[in-house]
Scaffold this motif. Sequence first.
Motif, PDB file in Angstrom:
ATOM      1  N   GLU A   4       0.829  -1.202   0.000  1.00  0.00           N
ATOM      2  CA  GLU A   4       0.000   0.000   0.000  1.00  0.00           C
ATOM      3  C   GLU A   4       0.869   1.260   0.000  1.00  0.00           C
ATOM      4  O   GLU A   4       0.605   2.210  -0.741  1.00  0.00           O
ATOM      5  CB  GLU A   4      -0.920  -0.001   1.221  1.00  0.00           C
ATOM      6  CG  GLU A   4      -1.876   1.166   1.260  1.00  0.00           C
ATOM      7  CD  GLU A   4      -2.792   1.094   2.466  1.00  0.00           C
ATOM      8  OE1 GLU A   4      -3.268   2.161   2.877  1.00  0.00           O
ATOM      9  OE2 GLU A   4      -3.036  -0.009   2.984  1.00  0.00           O
ATOM     10  N   LYS A   8       0.997   4.011  -3.118  1.00  0.00           N
ATOM     11  CA  LYS A   8       0.751   5.441  -2.873  1.00  0.00           C
ATOM     12  C   LYS A   8       1.947   6.288  -3.295  1.00  0.00           C
ATOM     13  O   LYS A   8       1.786   7.380  -3.842  1.00  0.00           O
ATOM     14  CB  LYS A   8       0.431   5.682  -1.401  1.00  0.00           C
ATOM     15  CG  LYS A   8      -0.947   5.238  -0.998  1.00  0.00           C
ATOM     16  CD  LYS A   8      -1.204   5.504   0.477  1.00  0.00           C
ATOM     17  CE  LYS A   8      -2.586   5.028   0.868  1.00  0.00           C
ATOM     18  NZ  LYS A   8      -2.860   5.257   2.299  1.00  0.00           N
ATOM     19  N   ASN A   9       3.140   5.783  -3.023  1.00  0.00           N
ATOM     20  CA  ASN A   9       4.335   6.544  -3.388  1.00  0.00           C
ATOM     21  C   ASN A   9       4.520   6.646  -4.900  1.00  0.00           C
ATOM     22  O   ASN A   9       4.923   7.694  -5.404  1.00  0.00           O
ATOM     23  CB  ASN A   9       5.578   5.950  -2.723  1.00  0.00           C
ATOM     24  CG  ASN A   9       5.683   6.324  -1.270  1.00  0.00           C
ATOM     25  OD1 ASN A   9       5.135   7.329  -0.826  1.00  0.00           O
ATOM     26  ND2 ASN A   9       6.385   5.505  -0.495  1.00  0.00           N
ATOM     27  N   ARG A  11       2.136   6.728  -7.097  1.00  0.00           N
ATOM     28  CA  ARG A  11       1.133   7.713  -7.511  1.00  0.00           C
ATOM     29  C   ARG A  11       1.606   9.138  -7.183  1.00  0.00           C
ATOM     30  O   ARG A  11       1.486  10.052  -7.983  1.00  0.00           O
ATOM     31  CB  ARG A  11      -0.195   7.394  -6.815  1.00  0.00           C
ATOM     32  CG  ARG A  11      -1.397   7.996  -7.444  1.00  0.00           C
ATOM     33  CD  ARG A  11      -2.727   7.486  -6.869  1.00  0.00           C
ATOM     34  NE  ARG A  11      -2.695   6.937  -5.525  1.00  0.00           N
ATOM     35  CZ  ARG A  11      -2.829   5.638  -5.229  1.00  0.00           C
ATOM     36  NH1 ARG A  11      -3.003   4.753  -6.179  1.00  0.00           N
ATOM     37  NH2 ARG A  11      -2.790   5.223  -3.978  1.00  0.00           N
ATOM     38  N   LYS A  12       2.164   9.309  -5.971  1.00  0.00           N
ATOM     39  CA  LYS A  12       2.630  10.624  -5.531  1.00  0.00           C
ATOM     40  C   LYS A  12       3.789  11.127  -6.389  1.00  0.00           C
ATOM     41  O   LYS A  12       3.754  12.261  -6.878  1.00  0.00           O
ATOM     42  CB  LYS A  12       3.066  10.569  -4.066  1.00  0.00           C
ATOM     43  CG  LYS A  12       3.558  11.915  -3.537  1.00  0.00           C
ATOM     44  CD  LYS A  12       4.173  11.779  -2.181  1.00  0.00           C
ATOM     45  CE  LYS A  12       5.529  11.142  -2.362  1.00  0.00           C
ATOM     46  NZ  LYS A  12       6.355  11.062  -1.216  1.00  0.00           N
ATOM     47  N   GLU A  39      -0.725   0.896  -8.844  1.00  0.00           N
ATOM     48  CA  GLU A  39      -1.222   2.066  -8.117  1.00  0.00           C
ATOM     49  C   GLU A  39      -2.509   1.766  -7.360  1.00  0.00           C
ATOM     50  O   GLU A  39      -2.810   2.418  -6.361  1.00  0.00           O
ATOM     51  CB  GLU A  39      -1.428   3.250  -9.067  1.00  0.00           C
ATOM     52  CG  GLU A  39      -0.128   3.884  -9.515  1.00  0.00           C
ATOM     53  CD  GLU A  39      -0.324   5.210 -10.216  1.00  0.00           C
ATOM     54  OE1 GLU A  39      -1.449   5.740 -10.238  1.00  0.00           O
ATOM     55  OE2 GLU A  39       0.668   5.718 -10.754  1.00  0.00           O
ATOM     56  N   ASN A  41      -2.957  -0.965  -5.827  1.00  0.00           N
ATOM     57  CA  ASN A  41      -2.552  -1.924  -4.798  1.00  0.00           C
ATOM     58  C   ASN A  41      -3.064  -3.332  -5.088  1.00  0.00           C
ATOM     59  O   ASN A  41      -3.431  -4.071  -4.179  1.00  0.00           O
ATOM     60  CB  ASN A  41      -3.030  -1.428  -3.424  1.00  0.00           C
ATOM     61  CG  ASN A  41      -2.382  -2.156  -2.274  1.00  0.00           C
ATOM     62  OD1 ASN A  41      -1.317  -2.735  -2.417  1.00  0.00           O
ATOM     63  ND2 ASN A  41      -3.037  -2.134  -1.134  1.00  0.00           N
TER      64      ASN A  41
END
Length: 69
Positions: A4, A8-9, A11-12, A39, A41
């Motif tokens: 997860e 998230k990273n 995507r960021k 992305e 997960n």
Amino acid sequence: MIREIFSKNIRKYRANLGISQEKLSELCDLHQTYISSIECNKRNVSIDNIEKIADALKIEPYKLFLKDV
């Protein structure tokens, strides 16, 4: 949990570069649906592909695993 954080990273960092999933997939020579599933997960990622993604995002691979960066 680590998957997860990883998703998230990605995507960021992708958003910070202002590139689409499609563009990221081109830069790391992976299919766009593969990037999307990471992305979201939903995918385990090989070390080789982690390196490709990090290179495309212009970051060190370990940064994709840091919580709250």
